[in-house]
Design an enzyme around this catalytic site. Structure first.
Site, mmCIF file in Angstrom:
data_model
loop_
_atom_site.group_PDB
_atom_site.id
_atom_site.type_symbol
_atom_site.label_atom_id
_atom_site.label_comp_id
_atom_site.label_asym_id
_atom_site.label_seq_id
_atom_site.Cartn_x
_atom_site.Cartn_y
_atom_site.Cartn_z
ATOM 1 N N ASP A 105 0.812 -1.209 0.000
ATOM 2 C CA ASP A 105 0.000 0.000 0.000
ATOM 3 C C ASP A 105 0.847 1.261 0.000
ATOM 4 O O ASP A 105 2.071 1.219 0.132
ATOM 5 C CB ASP A 105 -0.947 -0.004 1.209
ATOM 6 C CG ASP A 105 -0.272 -0.512 2.491
ATOM 7 O OD1 ASP A 105 0.952 -0.321 2.641
ATOM 8 O OD2 ASP A 105 -0.968 -1.085 3.343
ATOM 9 N N ASN A 174 -8.401 -3.223 13.933
ATOM 10 C CA ASN A 174 -9.757 -3.519 13.461
ATOM 11 C C ASN A 174 -9.792 -4.691 12.478
ATOM 12 O O ASN A 174 -10.809 -4.943 11.839
ATOM 13 C CB ASN A 174 -10.386 -2.276 12.822
ATOM 14 C CG ASN A 174 -9.632 -1.797 11.592
ATOM 15 O OD1 ASN A 174 -8.628 -2.383 11.195
ATOM 16 N ND2 ASN A 174 -10.110 -0.709 10.998
ATOM 17 N N HIS A 176 -7.800 -5.028 9.769
ATOM 18 C CA HIS A 176 -7.427 -4.744 8.380
ATOM 19 C C HIS A 176 -6.079 -5.378 8.035
ATOM 20 O O HIS A 176 -5.215 -5.545 8.900
ATOM 21 C CB HIS A 176 -7.423 -3.241 8.089
ATOM 22 C CG HIS A 176 -6.294 -2.469 8.696
ATOM 23 N ND1 HIS A 176 -6.480 -1.521 9.683
ATOM 24 C CD2 HIS A 176 -4.963 -2.460 8.433
ATOM 25 C CE1 HIS A 176 -5.316 -0.984 10.002
ATOM 26 N NE2 HIS A 176 -4.382 -1.545 9.267
ATOM 27 N N GLU A 181 -9.960 -2.128 4.792
ATOM 28 C CA GLU A 181 -10.694 -1.835 6.009
ATOM 29 C C GLU A 181 -11.953 -2.702 6.125
ATOM 30 O O GLU A 181 -12.449 -3.239 5.127
ATOM 31 C CB GLU A 181 -11.095 -0.357 6.020
ATOM 32 C CG GLU A 181 -9.928 0.622 5.980
ATOM 33 C CD GLU A 181 -9.287 0.816 7.342
ATOM 34 O OE1 GLU A 181 -9.365 -0.084 8.197
ATOM 35 O OE2 GLU A 181 -8.687 1.890 7.560
#
Length: 281
Positions: A105, A174, A176, A181
């Site tokens: 990313d 979370n 990811h 996400e």
């Protein structure tokens, strides 16, 4: 098992790492589900030991296939791994000259020379410290004017390489992976994503303030990640224990993106004892 019992002299180091990979299949823990999902898990006492175990596996991949394609990650988790790989390069035991890399990313809007860009991170922590050919190190272009075209370009690039041999991943609080996400669906290909508040909050420590954290990023999609031949997931810290349990003992759901790894046929998880504390037994 101590390294010195297997390594012998420096000349045997490469053979040791390949042997380690073959002999430790099964790891310290195995997770099995009714659908025959099996994950190899290696528990470490500390972050440093976790980094060493994970670096061993990347080392072995590079020895077995010197021209391999490595999928790389950024953030605080892999720093120790990169330091260990650099050490082995400096002692003459590791050669990056034929390796190709693709990163997961990049923040949208950051130039490669911005000290918070992931290109800058990779140069600082790995690429500038080893003999890798920079023209074969790839990161999404954070300054691309057309986000859709950049995503298509990056997916085509990975396909042209024949895919990723080993993909290194971390996991967010979370769930990811990359910047995929939680959501309603698993995104297949590289895409531009709006970062959730929890991710911005987690990453603000790298910036002067939360306001400076970019709100958008490019990320490989779940489909692209799942096409990697091998996946190596690293995790450390007590604060990650609950999401590790949710991701690998809970249902497969896009609400916990990392849970999709239950469907991959070759996944290894390396974590410290705190991060793995809720899945032991």
């Amino acid at each position: 098992m101590e390294e010195r019992n297997l390594c012998g002299n420096k000349g045997n180091m490469k053979e040791f790492f390949v042997l380690l990979q073959r002999r430790e299949i099964g790891g310290d823990i195995q997770l099995k589900k009714e659908r025959e999902f099996t994950m190899r898990i290696y528990k470490a006492e500390t972050y440093e030991e976790m980094s060493k175990k994970a670096a061993n596996m990347i080392f072995a991949q590079m020895i077995l296939k010197p021209d391999c394609v490595l999928g790389l990650a950024t953030g605080s988790s892999p720093v120790g791994i990169y330091d260990r790989l650099v050490e082995w390069y400096q002692t003459g035991d590791l050669d990056f000259s034929q390796v190709t890399t693709v990163n997961l990313d990049e923040y949208r809007g950051l130039a490669p020379d911005n000290d918070q860009s992931y290109r800058y991170f990779m140069n600082s922590h790995l690429f500038d410290r080893v003999n890798i050919d920079k023209s074969r190190t790839f990161v999404p272009d954070g300054l691309a004017e057309n986000a859709e075209e950049e995503c298509k370009r990056y997916d085509a690039l990975i396909q042209s390489m024949g895919g990723v041999d080993l993909q290194l991943l971390g996991i967010g609080h979370n769930g990811h992976i990359g910047f995929n996400e939680p959501g309603d669906v698993f995104e297949k290909g590289t895409h531009c994503v709006a970062l959730q508040k929890s991710t911005i909050e987690a990453n603000k420590r790298f910036f002067a303030s939360a306001e400076e954290v970019p709100e958008y990023a490019y990320t490989m999609g779940i489909g692209t990640i799942m096409q990697a031949k091998k996946i190596l997931l690293i995790v450390s810290g007590k604060e990650k224990a609950s999401i590790v349990k949710e991701a690998f003992l809970g249902p497969v759901t896009p609400a916990v993106p990392a849970s999709i790894l239950q469907m991959h046929r070759d996944v290894t998880l390396v974590g410290d004892k705190d991060a793995l504390s809720e899945i032991e037994g």
